[in-house]
Design a protein around this motif. Structure first.
Motif, PDB file in Angstrom:
ATOM      1  N   VAL A  31       0.857  -1.188   0.000  1.00 25.45           N
ATOM      2  CA  VAL A  31       0.000   0.000   0.000  1.00 25.45           C
ATOM      3  C   VAL A  31       0.885   1.226   0.000  1.00 25.45           C
ATOM      4  O   VAL A  31       1.843   1.322   0.777  1.00 25.45           O
ATOM      5  CB  VAL A  31      -0.915   0.016   1.252  1.00 25.45           C
ATOM      6  N   GLU A  32       0.583   2.120  -0.910  1.00 30.64           N
ATOM      7  CA  GLU A  32       1.279   3.402  -0.916  1.00 30.64           C
ATOM      8  C   GLU A  32       0.272   4.455  -1.361  1.00 30.64           C
ATOM      9  O   GLU A  32      -0.223   4.406  -2.492  1.00 30.64           O
ATOM     10  CB  GLU A  32       2.480   3.381  -1.861  1.00 30.64           C
ATOM     11  N   GLY A  33      -0.012   5.399  -0.466  1.00 39.25           N
ATOM     12  CA  GLY A  33      -1.017   6.411  -0.797  1.00 39.25           C
ATOM     13  C   GLY A  33      -2.345   5.732  -1.093  1.00 39.25           C
ATOM     14  O   GLY A  33      -2.823   4.903  -0.314  1.00 39.25           O
ATOM     15  N   GLU A  34      -2.911   6.055  -2.233  1.00 39.82           N
ATOM     16  CA  GLU A  34      -4.210   5.503  -2.630  1.00 39.82           C
ATOM     17  C   GLU A  34      -4.076   4.146  -3.310  1.00 39.82           C
ATOM     18  O   GLU A  34      -5.086   3.515  -3.620  1.00 39.82           O
ATOM     19  CB  GLU A  34      -4.889   6.461  -3.630  1.00 39.82           C
ATOM     20  N   LYS A  35      -2.848   3.741  -3.552  1.00 37.65           N
ATOM     21  CA  LYS A  35      -2.655   2.544  -4.370  1.00 37.65           C
ATOM     22  C   LYS A  35      -2.421   1.311  -3.519  1.00 37.65           C
ATOM     23  O   LYS A  35      -1.744   1.376  -2.490  1.00 37.65           O
ATOM     24  CB  LYS A  35      -1.442   2.722  -5.295  1.00 37.65           C
ATOM     25  N   THR A  36      -2.993   0.199  -3.979  1.00 35.37           N
ATOM     26  CA  THR A  36      -2.744  -1.087  -3.343  1.00 35.37           C
ATOM     27  C   THR A  36      -2.388  -2.100  -4.427  1.00 35.37           C
ATOM     28  O   THR A  36      -3.056  -2.171  -5.454  1.00 35.37           O
ATOM     29  CB  THR A  36      -3.995  -1.590  -2.595  1.00 35.37           C
TER      30      THR A  36
END
Ligand SMILES: [Mg+2]
Length: 169
Positions: A31-36
């Motif tokens: 997970v990074e920011g809005e991204k998975t």
């Protein structure tokens, strides 16, 4: 001079074409920011790669680019400052992987092994030197014990010290 080990991630270290997790793999989320991202990781790979670190200089050669050190290295227990090959243009090339021209530039005359699920005959032809090893990996299976044994065997069978290699770029 130690050979480089060019590491692709999706395919060799994340068997993303597997219908279900192969034995030894665990589903993990990045997970990074809005991204998975959902990936499959075999924790033994970190130890296998660390063991190879004595014979090779590890290099990320993945479309994750700088994200590899930031997001993937910690998952595998690898150093987070590995050299990373960048691919400014991923247009298809006439033969083989779109990574190939960048790899050729990046490695120069250095000996190297390259594990990737999208290499094959074209790369074998282009990089046919005794100091170059192309190791295709099945993206349904990922790197296996046989791959690690082959890498160890290849590095052990070569004496790279003091040798001058002809250019292949
Ligand atoms: Mg790949």
């Amino acid at each position: 001079m130690r050979p480089l080990l060019l590491l692709d991630f999706d395919g060799p270290l994340n068997p993303h074409r597997a219908e279900q997790a192969p034995p030894g793999y665990q589903p993990r989320e990045i997970v990074e920011g809005e991204k998975t991202w959902r990936v499959l990781i075999d924790p033994r790979h970190g130890a296998e790669l660390a063991a190879l670190d004595g014979s090779f200089d590890l290099v990320w050669a993945t479309s994750w680019e700088h994200g590899a050190n930031r997001l993937l290295s910690p998952l595998l227990g690898l150093p987070s400052d590995l050299p990373t090959i960048l691919w400014p243009d991923r247009s298809p090339v006439r033969r083989g992987s779109w990574k190939t021209p960048y790899v050729a530039d990046w490695v120069g005359d250095r000996p190297f092994a390259w594990v990737d699920d999208e290499v094959g005959e074209a790369e074998n032809v282009r990089f046919s030197g005794a100091h170059q090893l192309i190791r295709p990996v099945d993206a349904r299976v990922g790197l296996t014990g046989a791959d690690f044994a082959a890498l160890r065997g290849w590095a052990a069978g070569k004496s790279f010290a003091g040798k001058v290699f002809p250019g292949h770029s």
